[in-house]
Write an enzyme that holds these catalytic residues in place. Structure first.
Site, short mmCIF file in Angstrom:
data_model
loop_
_atom_site.label_atom_id
_atom_site.label_comp_id
_atom_site.label_asym_id
_atom_site.label_seq_id
_atom_site.Cartn_x
_atom_site.Cartn_y
_atom_site.Cartn_z
N LYS B 53 28.51 41.08 35.62
CA LYS B 53 29.44 41.28 36.74
C LYS B 53 29.81 42.76 36.87
O LYS B 53 29.85 43.30 37.98
CB LYS B 53 30.70 40.42 36.54
N GLN B 97 37.53 35.38 32.65
CA GLN B 97 36.28 34.73 32.29
C GLN B 97 36.56 33.46 31.48
O GLN B 97 37.27 33.50 30.49
CB GLN B 97 35.41 35.71 31.46
N ASP B 120 37.55 34.31 42.57
CA ASP B 120 36.75 33.18 42.07
C ASP B 120 36.95 31.93 42.93
O ASP B 120 36.17 30.98 42.84
CB ASP B 120 37.17 32.83 40.62
#
Lengths: 281, 281
Positions: B53, B97, B120
Site C-alpha cells: 500500500k 491493517q 476502506d
C-alpha cells in the site's frame, strides 16, 4: 395443499401483551419509554398511520408525543426539532413520518436522528450494523417479517429465500436479515429478466413491490412459504401483492392482507422503543 | 469456449496512471492527498500488505504515513491514535491493517475512524450508505470487482449475479453493489443447501470464500463471467477459489489469480484517498 395462515394480527396481539409486561418492569425502575412522532403536513394516510402508532403506544403504556408541523416548515427548523428531541431524556425513540415535503432532504432528516433513538432503523449507521450483524435497531417491517417466520417455526437455514422488490425500507433489509439467519437469499426487482422463474425457485418468497396481485399461483413453488408485504387499495378494498385466493392452494404458509405483516410493523416499533428505554437504565 | 481474461493488473496500472494525473491536479491547488496506515504487531502478511500500500501511494504521489504499534498497545491508546489522525488535516484516509490483537475490539476501532476518512469503507455509516445507494466510500475489493466488470463492458442490468461467500468485507458488499447496478443478486454461503446448483444459474459468478479451487467447470454455466476473489497458497503457489484451468474452458470471462482482483483492491484504496482529498478543497 391449502396454506396455513401466518396470522400477523394474532402474533402482534400476543407480542403486545409481552411488551406491556416489559413496560411494567421498566416502570418499577421509574422508566417510562417515550416515543416522539413528527408529522409534517396533513396527508390523510400519514395521519392515519401516526394515529395507529399513538394508539398502540398508549395501549402498551409507552409515553407518546405527537409533534405536528406545517408543510411550510424549513429543513433547518425540522432538524432543530430533531436536535431538541435527541437531547430530551424522556424520549427514547424518534420517528419522522414519511413522506416529508420535497423541499426537505429525507436523507438529512434520517441522518439527524440520534442513532440510539432511531427506532425506525433507517439511520445509515444502523443499516450498516444490521448488514454486518452487529446489535442494533432493526427496521420494523423486515424485523416483523422475520419474527413471523420464527414464530411459525419455519426453518430458514440454507433455505432459498427470494425477495421481490429492493426498496431501502423493506426489500434490501429483509434480504440481509434472512441472510443473517443463514438463508440463501436472492434479490429480484423490476430489472430482473426472468422474475417468474426466480420466484418459482423460492422456498420462502417475500413480495414487497406495491403491485396488486402481482404474484399468482404459477409464480410459486408447491409448498413455498409466501409473505406478502404489499398493501394496495383496489376498488376500495385492501389487497396485497400476492393473489391470495390462488396462491393459498399452492403455498404451505401465506400471510393475509390485511392482518399479516401490517400489524407486525407497529409492534416492532414498540419493541424497538422499549429496547431503547431499557438502555437508559 | 476459452474465457477472455479480466486482467486486473493491466486495469490497475491504467487506473493508477489516471490517479497520478488526479494527484497532479490536486497539487496545483496545494493539496497532497495523505493516507495513514496503522499496523499493530509484526504479522508478516500484514507487513507485506502494508508495504504494498505504501509503495502504491508513493508511486501515485500520495503522502503516506506508517504508524507501527506493538501488540501490547491498549484499545484506548489505539483509539486515541485514531483520534489524532481524525484531527490531522494532512490526512485524508485512515486505515488500520486487520487483523488486530484480540484484546482490542475490531468494531470499536472501525467505528472510531471518522467516516469521511474511512477509505476502506468499513465504517457502518458508510456500509449503510452503500446499501441505500448514497454517495460514500465503497469498500475497496467489491469496488474493484465492479470496476473490472464495467471496464470489460459486461452488461449487469437484469443479469443473475451469484455471490459465493457472505463476508462483511467482500461477499455482502459486492452483492449490494451489483444490486445497485440492477443485477439480480443471489447470496450463497456455507449453509446453502444446493450451492452447486445455484452457481450453475449464474450469468456472473463472484467467488470469495478462501477455499482453493472450490469452484470447478461443473459448477459454472457455459459462457458465465467468473470473478475469483480468493487468494490461497497451495504448495507454495498462489491460487484462487476457482479451478482456473478447467473453468477457463467454460466461462466467457475469468479473472486470473494472481493478477485479477488483487491489484484492483489497492488501486481503489488510492482512488478513495484521492476522492477524500478532493473534498478538502
Amino acid at each position: 395443499m391449502t396454506a396455513l395462515l401466518l396470522n400477523g394480527k394474532e402474533l402482534a396481539a400476543k407480542k403486545r401483551e409481552q411488551l406491556k409486561r416489559d413496560v411494567e418492569v421498566l416502570a418499577s425502575e421509574n422508566i417510562v419509554p417515550g416515543l416522539a412522532v413528527i408529522l409534517v403536513g396533513e396527508d390523510p394516510a400519514s395521519q392515519s398511520y401516526v394515529k395507529a402508532k399513538q394508539k398502540a403506544c398508549e395501549q402498551a403504556g409507552i409515553h407518546s408525543v405527537l409533534i405536528k408541523k406545517p408543510t411550510s416548515i424549513s429543513e433547518e427548523e425540522l432538524l432543530s426539532e430533531i436536535d431538541r428531541l435527541n437531547n430530551d431524556e424522556t424520549i427514547d425513540g424518534i420517528l419522522v413520518q414519511l413522506p416529508i415535503p420535497e423541499h426537505i432532504s429525507e436523507q438529512a432528516v434520517i441522518e439527524r436522528i440520534a442513532p440510539n433513538k432511531d427506532v425506525d432503523g433507517f439511520h445509515p449507521i444502523n443499516i450498516g450494523k444490521m448488514m454486518t450483524g452487529e446489535d442494533t435497531f432493526l427496521p420494523c417491517t423486515p424485523f416483523g417479517v422475520v419474527e413471523m417466520l420464527k414464530e411459525a417455526n419455519i426453518d430458514l437455514i440454507g433455505k432459498h429465500a427470494v425477495v421481490v422488490g429492493r426498496s431501502n425500507i423493506v426489500g434490501k433489509p429483509v434480504g440481509q436479515l434472512l441472510l443473517n439467519e443463514h438463508a440463501t437469499v436472492t434479490y429480484t426487482h423490476s430489472r430482473t429478466k426472468n422474475l417468474r422463474e426466480m420466484t418459482n425457485l423460492a422456498d420462502i418468497l417475500i413480495v414487497a413491490i406495491g403491485k396488486p396481485k402481482f404474484i399468482g399461483a404459477d409464480d410459486v413453488k408447491d409448498g413455498a412459504v409466501v409473505v406478502d408485504v404489499g398493501i394496495n387499495r383496489v376498488d376500495g378494498k385492501l389487497c396485497g401483492d400476492v393473489d391470495f385466493d390462488s396462491v393459498k392452494e399452492k403455498a404451505s404458509y401465506l400471510t393475509p392482507v390485511p392482518g399479516g405483516v401490517g400489524p407486525m410493523t407497529i409492534t416492532m416499533l414498540l419493541e424497538n422503543t422499549i429496547l431503547s428505554a431499557r438502555k437508559r437504565s
